[in-house]
Design an enzyme around this catalytic site. Structure first.
Site, PDB file in Angstrom:
ATOM      1  N   PHE A 190       0.838  -1.210   0.000  1.00  0.00           N
ATOM      2  CA  PHE A 190       0.000   0.000   0.000  1.00  0.00           C
ATOM      3  C   PHE A 190       0.875   1.264   0.000  1.00  0.00           C
ATOM      4  O   PHE A 190       0.378   2.365  -0.200  1.00  0.00           O
ATOM      5  CB  PHE A 190      -0.890  -0.028   1.258  1.00  0.00           C
ATOM      6  CG  PHE A 190      -1.999   0.992   1.255  1.00  0.00           C
ATOM      7  CD1 PHE A 190      -2.999   0.956   0.291  1.00  0.00           C
ATOM      8  CD2 PHE A 190      -2.048   1.968   2.221  1.00  0.00           C
ATOM      9  CE1 PHE A 190      -4.029   1.895   0.288  1.00  0.00           C
ATOM     10  CE2 PHE A 190      -3.072   2.913   2.233  1.00  0.00           C
ATOM     11  CZ  PHE A 190      -4.067   2.875   1.258  1.00  0.00           C
ATOM     12  N   SER A 191       2.189   1.090   0.219  1.00  0.00           N
ATOM     13  CA  SER A 191       3.063   2.262   0.395  1.00  0.00           C
ATOM     14  C   SER A 191       3.091   3.229  -0.789  1.00  0.00           C
ATOM     15  O   SER A 191       3.106   4.445  -0.572  1.00  0.00           O
ATOM     16  CB  SER A 191       4.491   1.822   0.743  1.00  0.00           C
ATOM     17  OG  SER A 191       4.500   1.307   2.035  1.00  0.00           O
ATOM     18  N   THR A 197       9.921  -3.496   3.406  1.00  0.00           N
ATOM     19  CA  THR A 197       8.883  -4.379   3.932  1.00  0.00           C
ATOM     20  C   THR A 197       9.355  -5.829   3.920  1.00  0.00           C
ATOM     21  O   THR A 197      10.516  -6.116   3.593  1.00  0.00           O
ATOM     22  CB  THR A 197       7.542  -4.145   3.181  1.00  0.00           C
ATOM     23  OG1 THR A 197       6.525  -4.889   3.847  1.00  0.00           O
ATOM     24  CG2 THR A 197       7.594  -4.553   1.719  1.00  0.00           C
ATOM     25  N   LYS A 245      13.256  -6.468   6.574  1.00  0.00           N
ATOM     26  CA  LYS A 245      13.385  -5.492   7.661  1.00  0.00           C
ATOM     27  C   LYS A 245      14.605  -5.724   8.556  1.00  0.00           C
ATOM     28  O   LYS A 245      15.080  -4.803   9.213  1.00  0.00           O
ATOM     29  CB  LYS A 245      12.114  -5.468   8.512  1.00  0.00           C
ATOM     30  CG  LYS A 245      10.902  -4.867   7.796  1.00  0.00           C
ATOM     31  CD  LYS A 245       9.700  -4.802   8.721  1.00  0.00           C
ATOM     32  CE  LYS A 245       8.502  -4.193   8.033  1.00  0.00           C
ATOM     33  NZ  LYS A 245       7.362  -4.028   8.937  1.00  0.00           N
ATOM     34  N   ASP A 286       7.077   2.022  12.465  1.00  0.00           N
ATOM     35  CA  ASP A 286       5.904   1.284  12.975  1.00  0.00           C
ATOM     36  C   ASP A 286       5.618   1.731  14.410  1.00  0.00           C
ATOM     37  O   ASP A 286       4.463   1.941  14.792  1.00  0.00           O
ATOM     38  CB  ASP A 286       6.162  -0.226  12.974  1.00  0.00           C
ATOM     39  CG  ASP A 286       6.032  -0.831  11.584  1.00  0.00           C
ATOM     40  OD1 ASP A 286       5.400  -0.197  10.717  1.00  0.00           O
ATOM     41  OD2 ASP A 286       6.568  -1.935  11.372  1.00  0.00           O
ATOM     42  N   GLY A 296       7.841  -9.754  14.733  1.00  0.00           N
ATOM     43  CA  GLY A 296       8.424  -8.445  14.461  1.00  0.00           C
ATOM     44  C   GLY A 296       7.548  -7.290  14.925  1.00  0.00           C
ATOM     45  O   GLY A 296       8.042  -6.329  15.540  1.00  0.00           O
ATOM     46  N   ILE A 350      -3.415  -4.884  15.367  1.00  0.00           N
ATOM     47  CA  ILE A 350      -2.465  -4.381  14.378  1.00  0.00           C
ATOM     48  C   ILE A 350      -2.928  -4.684  12.949  1.00  0.00           C
ATOM     49  O   ILE A 350      -2.506  -4.054  11.991  1.00  0.00           O
ATOM     50  CB  ILE A 350      -1.085  -4.993  14.693  1.00  0.00           C
ATOM     51  CG1 ILE A 350       0.034  -4.159  14.127  1.00  0.00           C
ATOM     52  CG2 ILE A 350      -0.982  -6.440  14.237  1.00  0.00           C
ATOM     53  CD1 ILE A 350       1.295  -4.236  14.928  1.00  0.00           C
TER      54      ILE A 350
HETATM   55  P1  NAP Z   1       5.745 -12.361  12.377  1.00  0.00           P
HETATM   56  O1  NAP Z   1       7.048 -11.809  12.789  1.00  0.00           O
HETATM   57  O2  NAP Z   1       5.693 -13.469  11.390  1.00  0.00           O
HETATM   58  O3  NAP Z   1       4.980 -12.828  13.730  1.00  0.00           O
HETATM   59  C1  NAP Z   1       3.737 -13.487  13.642  1.00  0.00           C
HETATM   60  C2  NAP Z   1       3.127 -13.615  15.044  1.00  0.00           C
HETATM   61  O4  NAP Z   1       1.824 -14.216  14.902  1.00  0.00           O
HETATM   62  C3  NAP Z   1       3.919 -14.538  15.976  1.00  0.00           C
HETATM   63  O5  NAP Z   1       3.747 -14.094  17.307  1.00  0.00           O
HETATM   64  C4  NAP Z   1       3.227 -15.882  15.751  1.00  0.00           C
HETATM   65  O6  NAP Z   1       3.339 -16.768  16.839  1.00  0.00           O
HETATM   66  C5  NAP Z   1       1.781 -15.436  15.661  1.00  0.00           C
HETATM   67  N1  NAP Z   1       0.963 -16.417  14.954  1.00  0.00           N
HETATM   68  C6  NAP Z   1       0.943 -16.669  13.618  1.00  0.00           C
HETATM   69  N2  NAP Z   1       0.029 -17.640  13.357  1.00  0.00           N
HETATM   70  C7  NAP Z   1      -0.513 -18.002  14.550  1.00  0.00           C
HETATM   71  C8  NAP Z   1      -1.515 -18.928  14.947  1.00  0.00           C
HETATM   72  N3  NAP Z   1      -2.157 -19.692  14.038  1.00  0.00           N
HETATM   73  N4  NAP Z   1      -1.855 -19.016  16.253  1.00  0.00           N
HETATM   74  C9  NAP Z   1      -1.245 -18.229  17.175  1.00  0.00           C
HETATM   75  N5  NAP Z   1      -0.280 -17.324  16.880  1.00  0.00           N
HETATM   76  C10 NAP Z   1       0.074 -17.215  15.573  1.00  0.00           C
HETATM   77  O7  NAP Z   1       4.802 -11.237  11.764  1.00  0.00           O
HETATM   78  P2  NAP Z   1       4.818  -9.665  12.143  1.00  0.00           P
HETATM   79  O8  NAP Z   1       5.769  -8.966  11.241  1.00  0.00           O
HETATM   80  O9  NAP Z   1       4.971  -9.547  13.604  1.00  0.00           O
HETATM   81  O10 NAP Z   1       3.357  -9.225  11.686  1.00  0.00           O
HETATM   82  C11 NAP Z   1       2.199  -9.546  12.469  1.00  0.00           C
HETATM   83  C12 NAP Z   1       0.988  -8.832  11.889  1.00  0.00           C
HETATM   84  O11 NAP Z   1       1.164  -7.423  12.034  1.00  0.00           O
HETATM   85  C13 NAP Z   1       0.777  -9.065  10.383  1.00  0.00           C
HETATM   86  O12 NAP Z   1      -0.585  -9.334  10.207  1.00  0.00           O
HETATM   87  C14 NAP Z   1       1.168  -7.747   9.759  1.00  0.00           C
HETATM   88  O13 NAP Z   1       0.460  -7.496   8.559  1.00  0.00           O
HETATM   89  C15 NAP Z   1       0.776  -6.772  10.833  1.00  0.00           C
HETATM   90  N6  NAP Z   1       1.469  -5.455  10.789  1.00  0.00           N
HETATM   91  C16 NAP Z   1       0.688  -4.342  10.717  1.00  0.00           C
HETATM   92  C17 NAP Z   1       1.298  -3.092  10.690  1.00  0.00           C
HETATM   93  C18 NAP Z   1       0.446  -1.855  10.603  1.00  0.00           C
HETATM   94  O14 NAP Z   1       0.945  -0.779  10.224  1.00  0.00           O
HETATM   95  N7  NAP Z   1      -0.814  -1.917  10.977  1.00  0.00           N
HETATM   96  C19 NAP Z   1       2.694  -2.969  10.747  1.00  0.00           C
HETATM   97  C20 NAP Z   1       3.461  -4.139  10.846  1.00  0.00           C
HETATM   98  C21 NAP Z   1       2.830  -5.380  10.867  1.00  0.00           C
HETATM   99  P3  NAP Z   1       4.552 -17.851  16.880  1.00  0.00           P
HETATM  100  O15 NAP Z   1       5.745 -17.094  17.362  1.00  0.00           O
HETATM  101  O16 NAP Z   1       4.081 -18.885  17.819  1.00  0.00           O
HETATM  102  O17 NAP Z   1       4.725 -18.362  15.465  1.00  0.00           O
END
Ligand code: NAP
Length: 291
Positions: free
Chosen positions: A25-26, A71, A75, A111, A138, A229
């Site tokens: 979306f950036s 992205t 990162k 973020d 992350g 988030i």
């Molecule tokens: P990430 O590093 O891959 O971390 C994913 C997290 O979700 C981990 O804590 C993982 O747990 C958990 N998870 C995934 N599937 C799961 C399940 N089935 N049951 C329970 N826990 C589960 O991803 P991230 O970069 O942190 O991103 C997380 C979300 O934030 C994404 O949806 C992303 O789009 C969103 N985000 C939004 C913004 C914004 O501006 N609004 C900015 C950044 C990110 P485990 O450690 O147990 O695998």
């Protein structure tokens, strides 16, 4: 939505690197900001393969690119390509915004700035509050660093893989001298008197659209605000449960917009006033919800 008026020899070029990149979306976000401010800038997407980030960044510098968004999945990898890194980005261990400086690029994490602003704009203050963070990936790192740096009264991190929650809690405790506790979801659901829950897992989007990391709704009792988030879907199961109990429920869209605005401010050494930020947010929300 029209977001680029014209390109000429003076147009400043910005970029975003990621892989895949076509769903980002950036470009819409940053080109809308440039258009609202009547700046001669354009941001374009670049697909960069893992292992090639440094080559891409060095090339971007030689091409005169003014700034970059970063992205998934770059990162962390991008950090080795930088000449400098902002202290908060260093603590988080992830960079999503690069500013051109004298000899290369400096990395930032906007973020955390976007999350802070999005909570503040809804009058949700972290200071002296009991915070429960769901997730230890992350995004949760930014949330944890924000909660610690804003002097939350108590912080809990719950994650499916408990070792990752322990690792994140340890990292933040080391930086801030906090006493963050890592929990399983079963343990988290027994907590009471939580003020704010911040959902930072990917549960609720894509193949998990009908799921929430929280099963026991008792946890919502007494909570003032819940933040998710995720912004696609607009209202996750987690937020639906919170809203059904009369709790202020906020999705991640404003965070996305404010992190982009923060990046634009950093690139251009400017401050975008709240009324202009609101206009940008209004345009982008309208566009996004009609996609
Ligand atoms: P990430 O590093 O891959 O971390 C994913 C997290 O979700 C981990 O804590 C993982 O747990 C958990 N998870 C995934 N599937 C799961 C399940 N089935 N049951 C329970 N826990 C589960 O991803 P991230 O970069 O942190 O991103 C997380 C979300 O934030 C994404 O949806 C992303 O789009 C969103 N985000 C939004 C913004 C914004 O501006 N609004 C900015 C950044 C990110 P485990 O450690 O147990 O695998």
């Amino acid at each position: 939505m029209k977001c680029i008026d014209f390109i000429d020899g003076k147009t400043g070029v910005l970029g975003i690197i990621g892989n895949p990149i076509e769903h980002t979306f950036s470009p819409v976000l940053q080109n809308t900001i440039a258009s609202v401010l009547k700046h001669n800038f354009v941001l374009v997407p670049f697909e960069v393969k893992k292992g090639h980030v440094k080559t891409a960044i060095d090339g971007a510098f030689e091409l005169g690119i003014k700034g970059m968004c970063v992205t998934i999945p770059h990162k962390q990898e991008v950090i080795e390509a930088l000449v400098d890194i902002d202290e908060k980005a260093k603590q988080i261990g992830a960079v999503n915004m690069l500013k051109r400086v004298e000899n290369g690029f400096k990395g930032f994490n906007t973020d955390i700035i976007g999350l802070k602003k999005s909570l503040e704009m809804k009058n949700i203050l972290i200071k002296n509050k009991k915070i429960l963070i769901l997730g230890a990936g992350g995004a949760a790192r930014s949330v944890g660093i924000l909660a610690a740096s804003e002097n939350a009264k108590e912080i809990f991190i719950a994650n499916r893989t408990i070792e990752k929650a322990v690792g994140l809690a340890d990292d933040i405790n080391k930086y801030y001298g906090t006493d963050i506790k890592a929990l399983s979801y079963d343990e988290a659901e027994k907590l009471s008197d939580i003020n704010i829950i911040i959902q930072a897992t990917s549960v609720g989007m894509s193949s998990t659209t009908n799921q929430s990391p929280i099963q026991n709704k008792n946890i919502f009792k007494g909570v003032d605000a819940c933040f998710d988030i995720i912004y696609s879907p607009w209202e996750t199961e987690f937020l639906k449960s919170a809203a059904a109990m009369g709790i202020t429920a906020i999705n991640g869209f404003d965070m996305l917009i404010y992190q982009g605005i923060a990046g634009y401010e950093i690139w251009n050494d400017i401050k975008i006033e709240n009324n202009i930020a609101e206009e940008i947010k209004y345009n982008l929300t309208h566009y996004y919800r009609n996609l």
